[in-house]
Design a protein around this motif. Structure first.
Motif, PDB file in Angstrom:
ATOM      1  N   MET A   1       0.868  -1.356   0.008  1.00  0.00           N
ATOM      2  CA  MET A   1      -0.150  -0.045   0.067  1.00  0.00           C
ATOM      3  C   MET A   1       0.879   1.440   0.229  1.00  0.00           C
ATOM      4  N   SER A   2       0.536   2.527  -0.663  1.00  0.00           N
ATOM      5  CA  SER A   2       1.783   2.719  -1.067  1.00  0.00           C
ATOM      6  C   SER A   2       0.492   4.622  -0.332  1.00  0.00           C
ATOM      7  N   ALA A  35       1.359   4.827   7.047  1.00  0.00           N
ATOM      8  CA  ALA A  35       2.755   4.255   6.200  1.00  0.00           C
ATOM      9  C   ALA A  35       2.853   4.278   4.857  1.00  0.00           C
ATOM     10  N   ASN A  36       3.644   4.147   3.989  1.00  0.00           N
ATOM     11  CA  ASN A  36       4.292   3.603   2.798  1.00  0.00           C
ATOM     12  C   ASN A  36       4.404   2.632   2.138  1.00  0.00           C
ATOM     13  N   THR A  66       2.194  -5.723   7.182  1.00  0.00           N
ATOM     14  CA  THR A  66       2.622  -4.375   6.435  1.00  0.00           C
ATOM     15  C   THR A  66       2.342  -3.635   7.603  1.00  0.00           C
ATOM     16  N   ALA A  67       2.957  -2.791   7.608  1.00  0.00           N
ATOM     17  CA  ALA A  67       2.279  -0.813   8.380  1.00  0.00           C
ATOM     18  C   ALA A  67       1.555  -0.407   8.203  1.00  0.00           C
ATOM     19  N   LYS A  68       0.930   0.526   8.916  1.00  0.00           N
ATOM     20  CA  LYS A  68      -0.749   0.971   8.110  1.00  0.00           C
ATOM     21  C   LYS A  68      -0.345   2.379   8.490  1.00  0.00           C
ATOM     22  N   CYS A  86       1.893  -2.632  12.032  1.00  0.00           N
ATOM     23  CA  CYS A  86       0.499  -2.773  11.718  1.00  0.00           C
ATOM     24  C   CYS A  86      -0.574  -2.557  12.853  1.00  0.00           C
ATOM     25  N   GLU A  87      -2.391  -2.225  11.810  1.00  0.00           N
ATOM     26  CA  GLU A  87      -3.562  -1.745  13.018  1.00  0.00           C
ATOM     27  C   GLU A  87      -3.117  -2.745  14.216  1.00  0.00           C
TER      28      GLU A  87
END
Length: 106
Positions: A1-2, A35-36, A66-68, A86-87
């Motif tokens: 996710m970008s 996050a990116n 993946t970090a949010k 992450c969440e």
């Protein structure tokens, strides 16, 4: 996710406000921004005497999610520490940052 351009704009604004606030003595702001695509940096390993971290050859891979969000803590206007989360771990990272800040100032 970008990040979207809106995410980047809001992140830049939050980081600028936190950096400005960090110039005040006794203030250690925390900013939570988008996050990116980074990996979460939180460790799910058990603590205590049986922790695998007590083994000198152990290498923790952290949470695979993946970090949010990026939790940024400021120790002055020119010293920032970023923790992708992450969440599931975002609130844990914020809580540990607050605990570290309050223990440092006590």
């Amino acid at each position: 996710m970008s990040r979207t351009p809106q995410d980047t704009f809001l992140s830049d604004q939050a980081l600028a406000a936190a950096r400005e606030a960090a110039a005040e003595p006794g203030v250690a702001p925390i900013a939570v921004t988008a996050a990116n695509g980074e990996q979460c940096t939180w460790c799910d390993c058990p603590g205590g005497p049986d922790s695998p971290h007590n083994n000198p050859d152990y290498r923790c891979d952290g949470c695979p999610a993946t970090a949010k969000a990026i939790v940024s803590t400021f120790a002055g206007p020119n010293r920032r520490y970023d923790f992708p989360a992450c969440e599931r771990h975002r609130d844990d990272v914020v809580a540990v940052a607050v605990l570290a800040i309050t223990q440092r100032s006590a």
